[in-house]
Design a protein around this motif. Sequence first.
Motif, PDB file in Angstrom:
ATOM      1  N   THR A  32       1.301  -1.101  -0.098  1.00 40.41           N
ATOM      2  CA  THR A  32      -0.216  -0.043  -0.227  1.00 40.41           C
ATOM      3  C   THR A  32       0.885   1.597   0.042  1.00 40.41           C
ATOM      4  OG1 THR A  32      -1.963   1.505   1.188  1.00 40.41           O
ATOM      5  CG2 THR A  32      -0.176  -0.250   2.842  1.00 40.41           C
ATOM      6  N   LEU A  33       0.468   2.556  -0.380  1.00 35.78           N
ATOM      7  CA  LEU A  33       1.179   3.528  -0.512  1.00 35.78           C
ATOM      8  C   LEU A  33       0.176   4.866  -0.251  1.00 35.78           C
ATOM      9  CD1 LEU A  33       2.681   3.667  -4.845  1.00 35.78           C
ATOM     10  CD2 LEU A  33       3.938   3.105  -2.117  1.00 35.78           C
ATOM     11  N   CYS A  34      -0.942   4.540   0.051  1.00 36.69           N
ATOM     12  CA  CYS A  34      -1.349   5.453   0.744  1.00 36.69           C
ATOM     13  C   CYS A  34      -1.679   5.437   1.913  1.00 36.69           C
ATOM     14  CB  CYS A  34      -2.847   6.157  -0.134  1.00 36.69           C
ATOM     15  SG  CYS A  34      -4.079   5.193   0.563  1.00 36.69           S
ATOM     16  N   ASN A  35      -1.741   4.606   2.060  1.00 44.83           N
ATOM     17  CA  ASN A  35      -2.134   3.938   4.105  1.00 44.83           C
ATOM     18  C   ASN A  35      -1.186   3.973   4.925  1.00 44.83           C
ATOM     19  OD1 ASN A  35      -4.918   2.416   5.547  1.00 44.83           O
ATOM     20  ND2 ASN A  35      -3.031   1.894   6.829  1.00 44.83           N
ATOM     21  N   HIS A  36      -1.613   4.723   6.149  1.00 45.20           N
ATOM     22  CA  HIS A  36      -0.745   4.695   7.274  1.00 45.20           C
ATOM     23  C   HIS A  36      -1.180   4.599   8.626  1.00 45.20           C
ATOM     24  CE1 HIS A  36       2.403   6.665   9.456  1.00 45.20           C
ATOM     25  NE2 HIS A  36       2.663   6.718   9.551  1.00 45.20           N
ATOM     26  N   GLU A  37      -0.806   3.650   9.338  1.00 43.02           N
ATOM     27  CA  GLU A  37      -1.285   3.350  10.840  1.00 43.02           C
ATOM     28  C   GLU A  37      -1.719   4.425  10.928  1.00 43.02           C
ATOM     29  OE1 GLU A  37       1.773   2.433   9.828  1.00 43.02           O
ATOM     30  OE2 GLU A  37       2.651   1.048   9.498  1.00 43.02           O
ATOM     31  N   LYS A  40      -6.400   7.572   9.042  1.00 45.81           N
ATOM     32  CA  LYS A  40      -8.486   7.097   8.867  1.00 45.81           C
ATOM     33  C   LYS A  40      -7.455   5.801   6.939  1.00 45.81           C
ATOM     34  CE  LYS A  40     -10.753  10.395  11.295  1.00 45.81           C
ATOM     35  NZ  LYS A  40     -12.161  11.305  10.921  1.00 45.81           N
ATOM     36  N   PRO A  41      -8.666   5.300   7.140  1.00 48.16           N
ATOM     37  CA  PRO A  41      -9.259   4.281   5.695  1.00 48.16           C
ATOM     38  C   PRO A  41      -8.402   5.768   3.867  1.00 48.16           C
ATOM     39  CG  PRO A  41      -9.599   2.951   6.708  1.00 48.16           C
ATOM     40  CD  PRO A  41      -9.357   4.608   7.365  1.00 48.16           C
ATOM     41  N   PHE A  42      -7.792   5.233   3.268  1.00 47.82           N
ATOM     42  CA  PHE A  42      -8.034   6.717   2.323  1.00 47.82           C
ATOM     43  C   PHE A  42      -8.565   5.612   0.939  1.00 47.82           C
ATOM     44  CE2 PHE A  42      -6.281  10.072  -0.526  1.00 47.82           C
ATOM     45  CZ  PHE A  42      -7.385  10.849  -1.113  1.00 47.82           C
ATOM     46  N   GLY A  43      -8.028   4.600   0.740  1.00 50.83           N
ATOM     47  CA  GLY A  43      -8.189   3.810  -0.551  1.00 50.83           C
ATOM     48  C   GLY A  43      -8.281   4.331  -1.914  1.00 50.83           C
ATOM     49  N   GLY A  44      -6.760   5.307  -1.748  1.00 53.67           N
ATOM     50  CA  GLY A  44      -6.550   6.105  -3.859  1.00 53.67           C
ATOM     51  C   GLY A  44      -5.534   6.206  -3.932  1.00 53.67           C
ATOM     52  N   CYS A  45      -4.439   4.538  -3.244  1.00 54.90           N
ATOM     53  CA  CYS A  45      -3.713   3.805  -4.044  1.00 54.90           C
ATOM     54  C   CYS A  45      -3.746   2.826  -4.673  1.00 54.90           C
ATOM     55  CB  CYS A  45      -2.293   3.924  -3.692  1.00 54.90           C
ATOM     56  SG  CYS A  45      -2.238   2.568  -2.098  1.00 54.90           S
ATOM     57  N   ARG A  84       0.179  -4.037 -11.196  1.00 56.96           N
ATOM     58  CA  ARG A  84       1.648  -3.107 -12.185  1.00 56.96           C
ATOM     59  C   ARG A  84       0.648  -2.511 -12.966  1.00 56.96           C
ATOM     60  NH1 ARG A  84       2.712  -8.279 -13.263  1.00 56.96           N
ATOM     61  NH2 ARG A  84       1.104  -8.376 -14.987  1.00 56.96           N
ATOM     62  N   SER A  85      -0.395  -2.366 -13.072  1.00 60.49           N
ATOM     63  CA  SER A  85      -1.367  -1.066 -13.822  1.00 60.49           C
ATOM     64  C   SER A  85      -1.167   0.020 -13.464  1.00 60.49           C
ATOM     65  CB  SER A  85      -2.552  -1.779 -14.175  1.00 60.49           C
ATOM     66  OG  SER A  85      -2.382  -2.223 -14.799  1.00 60.49           O
ATOM     67  N   MET A  86      -1.524   0.146 -11.820  1.00 62.22           N
ATOM     68  CA  MET A  86      -1.691   0.910 -11.039  1.00 62.22           C
ATOM     69  C   MET A  86      -0.045   2.018 -10.556  1.00 62.22           C
ATOM     70  SD  MET A  86      -4.469   1.239 -10.311  1.00 62.22           S
ATOM     71  CE  MET A  86      -4.588   3.627  -9.077  1.00 62.22           C
ATOM     72  N   LEU A  87       1.273   1.084 -10.858  1.00 64.20           N
ATOM     73  CA  LEU A  87       2.727   1.860 -10.557  1.00 64.20           C
ATOM     74  C   LEU A  87       2.838   2.176 -11.394  1.00 64.20           C
ATOM     75  CD1 LEU A  87       3.514  -1.549  -8.457  1.00 64.20           C
ATOM     76  CD2 LEU A  87       3.291   0.725  -7.912  1.00 64.20           C
ATOM     77  N   GLU A  88       2.465   1.459 -12.496  1.00 65.77           N
ATOM     78  CA  GLU A  88       2.791   2.484 -14.466  1.00 65.77           C
ATOM     79  C   GLU A  88       2.182   3.565 -14.264  1.00 65.77           C
ATOM     80  OE1 GLU A  88       2.980   1.002 -18.676  1.00 65.77           O
ATOM     81  OE2 GLU A  88       1.245   0.200 -17.970  1.00 65.77           O
ATOM     82  N   PHE A  89       0.730   3.609 -13.647  1.00 67.08           N
ATOM     83  CA  PHE A  89       0.048   4.584 -13.859  1.00 67.08           C
ATOM     84  C   PHE A  89       0.808   5.938 -12.736  1.00 67.08           C
ATOM     85  CE2 PHE A  89      -3.011   7.750 -11.616  1.00 67.08           C
ATOM     86  CZ  PHE A  89      -3.666   8.441 -13.448  1.00 67.08           C
ATOM     87  N   LEU A  90       1.360   5.710 -11.794  1.00 65.57           N
ATOM     88  CA  LEU A  90       2.067   6.397 -11.301  1.00 65.57           C
ATOM     89  C   LEU A  90       3.223   7.029 -11.443  1.00 65.57           C
ATOM     90  CD1 LEU A  90       1.800   4.786  -7.578  1.00 65.57           C
ATOM     91  CD2 LEU A  90       0.103   7.038  -8.043  1.00 65.57           C
TER      92      LEU A  90
END
Length: 862
Positions: A32-37, A40-45, A84-90
């Motif tokens: 995960t990239l957008c989540n942090h302990e 709150k949950p974000f669900g962005g990445c 893989r697709s999400m990382l390619e987008f980033l």
Amino acid sequence: MITLTINSEEVRLEEPVSILEAAGSAGIKIPTLCNHELLKPFGGCRLCVVDVERMPKLVNSCSINAADGMIVKTESEEISRVRRSMLEFLLINHPLDCAYCDKAGECELQDAVMQYGPPSGRFMEEKRKVPESHEDPVLARNMERCIVCSRCVRMCDEVQGASAIGMINRGGRTVVEPFSSKSFDCEYCGNCLTACPVGSILSRQYMHNYRPWQMDSRTKTVCAYCGVGCSFVTQVRDEAIVRVAPEAGLGLNNGLLCSKGMFGFDFTTSARRIKKPLIRKNGNLVESTWDEALDFVALRLKEIKDERGGDAIAGIASSRCTNEENYIFQKFLRMVCGSNNIDSISRTGYAAAQKYFENLLGQGISANIISGLKNSETILVLGGDPTAVNPVLGISIRAAAGKGAHVVVIGHAPGLDRFSEIVISPPDFREAELIEALLIDIYGVKGKRSENNIMDRSISELSEGISGKIDINGYNELREILLNSSSISIVLGMDLVQRSDGHRSLFALAGLTYLLEARLYLLSERPNEQGLIDSGCVPDMLPGGRLLSIPDFRRRYENAWGGPVPELEGRTLMEIIEAAGNKEIRAIYVMGDNPVYNLPDSQYVRKSLGSLDLLVVQDIFLSETAELADVVLPARGWSEKTGTYTNLERRIQLLRKVVNVSYGKDDWKIISDISSKMGYEMDYTDAEGIMEELARVSPLYRNLTYSEIAEKENLWPYYGEPLRGELKELPPLTRDSNDFGDDLYLAIERPLFHSGSLSNSSSALLKISPEPMIKIGPSHAGRLNISDGDMVSVSTDRGSLDMKICIDKTLKGNILLMSNNYKGKGVCQLLCYNLDHITKAPGIEGCKVSIRKMTYEFEGQV
């Protein structure tokens, strides 16, 4: 219990959590990239997608709660393809500069791409260009690397409560910017820095110096600045700390730090460090050998004791030294020098308040968990700004406000302005009248809790002399909130203690604590103020809170230490200074503090210390007090020794040695060496051996060991026995009304970015806050025709200082605020004091000040 299956492994949960957390609890890592302990949950990445049986498509594991009977797969060809697709987008705009980027080796995007990323990109368009910013003194920004996860923004807003940064622009042009544009101009907690998963926000202290894999060691320890006791991991290279890293789940701070903890660690490597002993010869301090210096101290102390008796010797301990060092220091004073004249700078605030409250309400009354603030229904804040004095505690108050708690401030606490339901501004230095009226008013409604309790009797006597009503804005609302709240916390700063009648406010707050059954928190500016008291560095108590006046307690320590303990209570701090000026005390040993700089009326303190036959100073810097000394002994700093600190919750924490240095000695080692030369052997090999002795002789520390301290939460009473004795009768209250007119009065500011004079040796903190400024309210600034940044001369009957002015819109009344943190520019040199006859804390209110605008005219070219 909730039972689900993840990757064919059965996982049991005691409470509902997200699938991501459930997998983590079973040791299954989901990227995960957008989540942090802490967020709150974000669900962005969309990297944390998983396959849940009977769900039509992949779901975000961070935003879906685990349910009983779920069957989850975290890895499959389809999941890898989506990731893989999400990382390619980033990576469309993310620069491929890993070899140059300081985040390389600990970059979460880099790790994800290594595991799931495409072997090559398909986009040929030119990447976006965003100028890199190095205009901030400690933080650098490279928004080309930003993946718009918003973790930094959410951390600043949701957790820190500062709301100093935000997302600007839209689409592919979205970047993070501070609202102050070029520099951050914020609280500099650095929590955005630790939240960033890539290299978009970086510390300039660390940039281009070392790679993560080049660190020599990583050691968990605790911060050396304030009394919260935050934990972090130090990263060391070439016997110097190059970075500290907080971690979610580590320590009571749970991954959060303040500016001092995050950036102020570099003071130990200052070029100003003392590295060799100094002895005064022919009026000058010259370098000496350890043997010569220790022999000189031992000989002179013995001569003074033989000639004048032990009562002619005093010691000033330090709340920056460890429990072990303070224990050895008080043992040395009592057993070797024959004196109970031992106290510390903590007497000016924390120690005075703690003793007063425990006398009235019982031992351990202030032993409350910081995280409990978040669950309070009402929080009453007085006597200072928690977000500046103890910032991580202040964050808990902000968090409580976010959950709907009533936060009420009496006085000046600008860090809570946006989070306070009510802010009450009593007339200058008259908070005691307000709190007394509030106590009597609530007592009239609540009535007695017990017929025979000291507090009930004392409140009843007080109510006969004053009425319970007061005409001030917000008072009635505060009264109703307190009467209707079931969970109340009172947070007290030391400004109210430092009054000539400070005991009035303390008694009223003790009464409110008693009637409302509130939790009481004492703000603590230094890391070991509570440990200092528990170790016995007070004139009337032995280690473990055992009263010196009780013969059975004395005998216990005499049997353990092998000699008599002086019977008479010693002098408190200001009484020691006054006795030195009166020639009654002839030798003072100062361990790790700077009374000339840190006490009011510093000219008088300097004169008193200068009249001694012997002044010994043990420190890491040549402080203002050390400059007067006959002998200066170089000690070791926070990161160079092992020991324990006790924080304001009364939690004992292990301070671990982080670096090795060839100069200086541990404070306990210096004291034990002098003791041996005076004929009393202190044969310790390390700090752990001292704790073993302390655990044997003090019932409060019974069975406490370093291994337990390292592994468990060691809260008061530390597996031992608290002192359950009779509460003391209340001394008579002094209720003389001070007549403060329309004059300007000087008060101490406790700034966020500095702590005592220690932070003056931190290059990073000096970059954030490089010079002192005197703060004035806008009404007085207008009346005096003073503008922001003007140079002014500030004068009292103790002297004058020239500095810049800062107009503080939150400052009301006739108060000027000035800090005591910058060398040569401390407010204490302009303050006088009157001793509170009950708490023995110096009252510094009512020091009239004049202010004059300075103008300069230059001829010719400058």
